[in-house]
Design a protein around this motif. Structure first.
Motif, short mmCIF file in Angstrom:
data_model
loop_
_atom_site.label_atom_id
_atom_site.label_comp_id
_atom_site.label_asym_id
_atom_site.label_seq_id
_atom_site.Cartn_x
_atom_site.Cartn_y
_atom_site.Cartn_z
N ARG A 98 0.84 -1.21 0.00
CA ARG A 98 0.00 0.00 0.00
C ARG A 98 0.87 1.25 0.00
O ARG A 98 0.51 2.27 -0.60
N HIS A 99 2.01 1.19 0.67
CA HIS A 99 2.92 2.33 0.72
C HIS A 99 3.40 2.68 -0.68
O HIS A 99 3.37 3.84 -1.10
N ARG A 100 3.82 1.67 -1.42
CA ARG A 100 4.37 1.91 -2.76
C ARG A 100 3.27 2.41 -3.70
O ARG A 100 3.45 3.40 -4.42
N LYS A 101 2.11 1.74 -3.69
CA LYS A 101 1.03 2.13 -4.59
C LYS A 101 0.44 3.48 -4.19
O LYS A 101 0.15 4.32 -5.04
N GLU A 133 -0.27 14.08 3.18
CA GLU A 133 0.10 13.26 4.33
C GLU A 133 -1.09 12.62 5.05
O GLU A 133 -1.05 11.42 5.34
N PRO A 134 -2.15 13.37 5.40
CA PRO A 134 -3.27 12.73 6.10
C PRO A 134 -3.88 11.58 5.29
O PRO A 134 -4.17 10.52 5.83
N LYS A 135 -4.05 11.81 4.00
CA LYS A 135 -4.62 10.76 3.15
C LYS A 135 -3.67 9.57 3.02
O LYS A 135 -4.09 8.42 2.97
N PHE A 136 -2.37 9.88 2.99
CA PHE A 136 -1.36 8.83 2.87
C PHE A 136 -1.40 7.91 4.09
O PHE A 136 -1.36 6.68 3.96
N VAL A 137 -1.46 8.50 5.30
CA VAL A 137 -1.53 7.70 6.53
C VAL A 137 -2.79 6.85 6.54
O VAL A 137 -2.76 5.66 6.87
N LEU A 138 -3.91 7.45 6.17
CA LEU A 138 -5.18 6.73 6.16
C LEU A 138 -5.15 5.57 5.18
O LEU A 138 -5.61 4.47 5.46
N GLN A 139 -4.55 5.81 4.02
CA GLN A 139 -4.52 4.79 2.97
C GLN A 139 -3.52 3.67 3.29
O GLN A 139 -3.82 2.50 3.11
N VAL A 140 -2.33 4.05 3.75
CA VAL A 140 -1.26 3.05 3.93
C VAL A 140 -1.38 2.33 5.26
O VAL A 140 -1.40 1.10 5.31
N VAL A 141 -1.44 3.08 6.36
CA VAL A 141 -1.46 2.45 7.68
C VAL A 141 -2.85 1.94 8.03
O VAL A 141 -3.00 0.83 8.55
N GLY A 142 -3.87 2.74 7.73
CA GLY A 142 -5.22 2.36 8.12
C GLY A 142 -5.99 1.58 7.08
O GLY A 142 -7.06 1.03 7.38
#
Length: 330
Positions: free
Chosen positions: A252-255, A269-278
């Motif tokens: 998910r991090h790479r994509k 950044e907020p969307k990135f955290v939500l998408q990758v970690v959550g």
């Protein structure tokens, strides 16, 4: 010419100390030639590994002036020239010899390679058992299929890449560049029947390909041009292209990184955290783990609530899509 050799000497579980030896040498003498002379003429107690003296066996790998290399491949002339380019002319050039890194020292320049071999075994570097059953006919490969194995097949297991690996230094679970280069040989071998199982295994946590920090040291020190980092990147591409491999934070991090840069030119950044970690609220455990850090960042004004796309976003998106189309990623 006169050359001073400073050899890092050490016994198991003892502090290291440098011992100095001076030799009259020719520029064409290899470092191994010089070590042999030191042992035969000056100090018979000096310990180091050697075997073929032809850059085939990999036994004589050590750190030469701070970088891992084969003592039988590097010669005094080129090493002195490299030092002069960095430090300028010296009255008597000095060459520092030390044991390989990331492995405990047994004595002097001899290291315990047990972890090196165990991590290699962890990737199961052999054709899958089902493919080894006695067939009705032999396993044939086309010249093109066989050519995919040439580069990784050149590995002589010298340990130079493992010695320089930054990821291995901080993460004892990471199998190392040598193992993953061999792993790619299995992934791309047309005779192997366990590709998906292998990709799932290499995708787990930071033990496999996602543990690599992409520092490029493994490529720079490999004496056989195996380019371990390139092979690790190829495994990543296989994982990303294979829909059967389970989703994970690294995937998910790479994509997510690519998609968000395509959308706004840089990372939201907020969307990135939500998408990758959550995983868009599907991974509640991941969200709970990152929540305390998120609050701290929010309080200190380091968590932007508003995202402003960068200028040139269209151009960035066009470049990324061109690369993806060329690679066949869509």
């Amino acid at each position: 010419m006169q050359v001073i050799f400073k050899v890092i000497r050490q016994k198991e579980n003892s502090p290291a100390q440098a011992q100095t030896y001076q030799l009259e040498v020719e520029p064409g003498n290899t470092i191994l030639d010089c070590l042999n002379r030191i042992k035969w003429e000056q100090d018979g107690s000096l310990a180091f590994r050697k075997n073929c003296r032809n850059t085939i066996c990999g036994s004589c790998a050590m750190r030469i002036n701070g970088r891992s290399a084969l003592a039988c491949k590097e010669n005094v002339g080129s090493e002195v020239q490299r030092l002069q380019n960095i430090e300028g002319d010296a009255i008597t050039p000095e060459i520092m010899l030390a044991p390989l890194g990331n492995m405990p020292v047994i004595k002097d320049l001899v290291v315990d390679m047990d972890s090196f071999w165990k991590h290699l075994e962890a990737v199961e570097p052999y054709i899958s058992s089902s493919a080894r059953k006695i067939p009705e006919r032999e396993f044939l490969q086309t010249p093109q299929e066989r050519s995919r194995l040439d580069q990784t097949g050149n590995c002589i297991m010298c340990g130079a890449c493992y010695s320089e690996c930054n990821a291995r230094e901080i993460n004892s679970d990471f199998v190392g560049p040598h193992a993953l280069a061999k792993a790619y040989r299995m992934v791309t071998d047309s005779r192997d029947t366990q590709t998906e199982t292998r990709l799932e295994k290499y995708n787990i946590g930071t033990q496999g390909v996602w543990g690599c920090t992409r520092c490029f040291y493994c490529n720079s020190v490999c004496p056989m041009d195996v380019a371990p980092l390139d092979q690790i990147s190829k495994i990543k591409q296989e994982i990303l292209a294979n829909k059967e491999v389970p989703d994970s934070i690294p995937i998910r991090h790479r994509k997510g990184l690519i998609e968000l840069v395509k959308q706004g030119g840089w990372i939201n950044e907020p969307k990135f955290v939500l998408q990758v970690v959550g995983d868009y609220f599907r991974d509640l455990e991941g969200l709970l783990r990152i929540t305390p850090l998120g609050f701290k960042m929010l309080i200190r004004g380091k968590f932007p609530l508003h995202f402003e796309p960068s200028t040139g976003t269209e151009e960035v998106r066009s470049l990324i899509e061109s690369v993806q189309q060329k690679r066949g990623e869509g």
